[in-house]
Design a protein around this motif. Sequence first.
Motif, PDB file in Angstrom:
ATOM      1  N   GLY A 131      13.311 108.323  12.135  1.00  0.00           N
ATOM      2  CA  GLY A 131      12.396 107.468  12.881  1.00  0.00           C
ATOM      3  C   GLY A 131      10.938 107.809  12.656  1.00  0.00           C
ATOM      4  N   SER A 132      10.072 107.078  13.368  1.00  0.00           N
ATOM      5  CA  SER A 132       8.624 107.239  13.210  1.00  0.00           C
ATOM      6  C   SER A 132       7.942 107.374  14.567  1.00  0.00           C
ATOM      7  N   LEU A 133       6.835 108.053  14.553  1.00  0.00           N
ATOM      8  CA  LEU A 133       5.949 108.147  15.704  1.00  0.00           C
ATOM      9  C   LEU A 133       4.515 108.180  15.208  1.00  0.00           C
ATOM     10  N   ARG A 134       3.611 107.699  16.037  1.00  0.00           N
ATOM     11  CA  ARG A 134       2.188 107.809  15.733  1.00  0.00           C
ATOM     12  C   ARG A 134       1.518 108.572  16.863  1.00  0.00           C
ATOM     13  N   LEU A 135       0.971 109.719  16.515  1.00  0.00           N
ATOM     14  CA  LEU A 135       0.272 110.538  17.495  1.00  0.00           C
ATOM     15  C   LEU A 135      -1.213 110.224  17.472  1.00  0.00           C
ATOM     16  N   SER A 136      -1.828 110.330  18.636  1.00  0.00           N
ATOM     17  CA  SER A 136      -3.266 110.165  18.757  1.00  0.00           C
ATOM     18  C   SER A 136      -3.848 111.399  19.422  1.00  0.00           C
ATOM     19  N   CYS A 137      -5.070 111.731  19.076  1.00  0.00           N
ATOM     20  CA  CYS A 137      -5.767 112.829  19.727  1.00  0.00           C
ATOM     21  C   CYS A 137      -7.179 112.377  20.046  1.00  0.00           C
ATOM     22  N   ALA A 138      -7.425 112.193  21.315  1.00  0.00           N
ATOM     23  CA  ALA A 138      -8.750 111.785  21.769  1.00  0.00           C
ATOM     24  C   ALA A 138      -9.567 113.032  22.094  1.00  0.00           C
ATOM     25  N   ASN A 176     -17.270 113.281  14.187  1.00  0.00           N
ATOM     26  CA  ASN A 176     -18.075 112.849  13.047  1.00  0.00           C
ATOM     27  C   ASN A 176     -18.779 114.063  12.454  1.00  0.00           C
ATOM     28  N   GLY A 177     -18.504 114.318  11.196  1.00  0.00           N
ATOM     29  CA  GLY A 177     -19.105 115.469  10.557  1.00  0.00           C
ATOM     30  C   GLY A 177     -18.251 116.721  10.648  1.00  0.00           C
ATOM     31  N   ASN A 178     -17.130 116.629  11.360  1.00  0.00           N
ATOM     32  CA  ASN A 178     -16.229 117.780  11.497  1.00  0.00           C
ATOM     33  C   ASN A 178     -14.903 117.519  10.802  1.00  0.00           C
ATOM     34  N   GLY A 179     -14.353 118.579  10.215  1.00  0.00           N
ATOM     35  CA  GLY A 179     -12.971 118.505   9.782  1.00  0.00           C
ATOM     36  C   GLY A 179     -12.072 118.567  11.009  1.00  0.00           C
ATOM     37  N   MET A 180     -10.905 117.955  10.893  1.00  0.00           N
ATOM     38  CA  MET A 180      -9.948 117.962  11.996  1.00  0.00           C
ATOM     39  C   MET A 180      -8.554 118.266  11.462  1.00  0.00           C
ATOM     40  N   GLY A 181      -7.708 118.784  12.328  1.00  0.00           N
ATOM     41  CA  GLY A 181      -6.355 119.113  11.905  1.00  0.00           C
ATOM     42  C   GLY A 181      -5.337 118.837  12.983  1.00  0.00           C
ATOM     43  N   TRP A 182      -4.117 118.605  12.558  1.00  0.00           N
ATOM     44  CA  TRP A 182      -2.969 118.540  13.458  1.00  0.00           C
ATOM     45  C   TRP A 182      -2.148 119.804  13.239  1.00  0.00           C
ATOM     46  N   TYR A 183      -1.770 120.410  14.348  1.00  0.00           N
ATOM     47  CA  TYR A 183      -0.988 121.627  14.339  1.00  0.00           C
ATOM     48  C   TYR A 183       0.282 121.371  15.150  1.00  0.00           C
ATOM     49  N   LEU A 223      -0.433 124.845  10.910  1.00  0.00           N
ATOM     50  CA  LEU A 223      -1.210 123.670  10.516  1.00  0.00           C
ATOM     51  C   LEU A 223      -0.294 122.710   9.770  1.00  0.00           C
ATOM     52  N   VAL A 224      -0.313 121.462  10.153  1.00  0.00           N
ATOM     53  CA  VAL A 224       0.542 120.452   9.547  1.00  0.00           C
ATOM     54  C   VAL A 224      -0.254 119.546   8.613  1.00  0.00           C
ATOM     55  N   ALA A 225      -1.428 119.150   9.040  1.00  0.00           N
ATOM     56  CA  ALA A 225      -2.242 118.228   8.248  1.00  0.00           C
ATOM     57  C   ALA A 225      -3.701 118.427   8.621  1.00  0.00           C
ATOM     58  N   GLN A 226      -4.576 118.179   7.656  1.00  0.00           N
ATOM     59  CA  GLN A 226      -5.998 118.289   7.921  1.00  0.00           C
ATOM     60  C   GLN A 226      -6.743 117.199   7.181  1.00  0.00           C
ATOM     61  N   ILE A 227      -7.888 116.852   7.750  1.00  0.00           N
ATOM     62  CA  ILE A 227      -8.743 115.833   7.143  1.00  0.00           C
ATOM     63  C   ILE A 227     -10.172 116.322   7.236  1.00  0.00           C
ATOM     64  N   THR A 228     -10.902 116.223   6.132  1.00  0.00           N
ATOM     65  CA  THR A 228     -12.288 116.676   6.125  1.00  0.00           C
ATOM     66  C   THR A 228     -13.191 115.604   6.726  1.00  0.00           C
ATOM     67  N   SER A 229     -14.461 115.949   6.842  1.00  0.00           N
ATOM     68  CA  SER A 229     -15.424 115.018   7.414  1.00  0.00           C
ATOM     69  C   SER A 229     -15.601 113.780   6.540  1.00  0.00           C
ATOM     70  N   ILE A 230     -15.274 113.910   5.253  1.00  0.00           N
ATOM     71  CA  ILE A 230     -15.420 112.773   4.345  1.00  0.00           C
ATOM     72  C   ILE A 230     -14.079 112.114   4.044  1.00  0.00           C
ATOM     73  N   GLY A 231     -13.028 112.545   4.742  1.00  0.00           N
ATOM     74  CA  GLY A 231     -11.750 111.856   4.629  1.00  0.00           C
ATOM     75  C   GLY A 231     -10.742 112.433   3.652  1.00  0.00           C
ATOM     76  N   THR A 241      10.612 118.867  15.220  1.00  0.00           N
ATOM     77  CA  THR A 241      10.539 119.017  16.673  1.00  0.00           C
ATOM     78  C   THR A 241       9.584 120.141  17.045  1.00  0.00           C
ATOM     79  N   ALA A 242       8.597 119.813  17.863  1.00  0.00           N
ATOM     80  CA  ALA A 242       7.564 120.779  18.241  1.00  0.00           C
ATOM     81  C   ALA A 242       6.588 120.117  19.209  1.00  0.00           C
ATOM     82  N   VAL A 243       5.716 120.940  19.769  1.00  0.00           N
ATOM     83  CA  VAL A 243       4.563 120.409  20.492  1.00  0.00           C
ATOM     84  C   VAL A 243       3.425 120.296  19.477  1.00  0.00           C
ATOM     85  N   TYR A 244       2.834 119.131  19.405  1.00  0.00           N
ATOM     86  CA  TYR A 244       1.776 118.855  18.435  1.00  0.00           C
ATOM     87  C   TYR A 244       0.408 118.865  19.131  1.00  0.00           C
ATOM     88  N   TYR A 245      -0.562 119.492  18.476  1.00  0.00           N
ATOM     89  CA  TYR A 245      -1.922 119.598  18.967  1.00  0.00           C
ATOM     90  C   TYR A 245      -2.896 119.184  17.855  1.00  0.00           C
TER      91      TYR A 245
END
Length: 121
Positions: free
Chosen positions: A15-22, A31-38, A48-56, A91-95
């Motif tokens: 299956g699929s899920l879409r997580l959001s982090c506000a 904006n201007g910061n790298g971000m990651g999902w853990y 660390l599961v995935a990361q995105i830089t400030s430029i994508g 299966t995990a808690v995602y941050y």
Amino acid sequence: VQLQASGGGLVQPGGSLRLSCAVSRSFFSINGNGMGWYRQALGKQRELVAQITSIGSTNYKDSVKGRFTISRDNAKNTVYLQMNSLKPEDTAVYYCNSRPSIARINGRHYWGQGTLVTVSS
């Protein structure tokens, strides 16, 4: 809550899920910061599961490549994680958090509210 992840739940394998982090704008602007999902599975260290830089530019843990996609919406100060072909081992808690430095409050790492993803039949 300065970092609030949402969108988790119980899903069957495949299956699929879409997580959001506000991220609260009073905390920092993504904006201007790298971000990651853990994620942190029960009894295991946070990873660390995935990361995105400030430029994508994006990078993924090998076990999720081709299945997970991280994205960002600077206008909404929100980061997303699209998860497809989910497996029980996901299966995990995602941050979410900033990259490369973890956000701090009063000098201590701050992780905010995670969201539980359970992959099970």
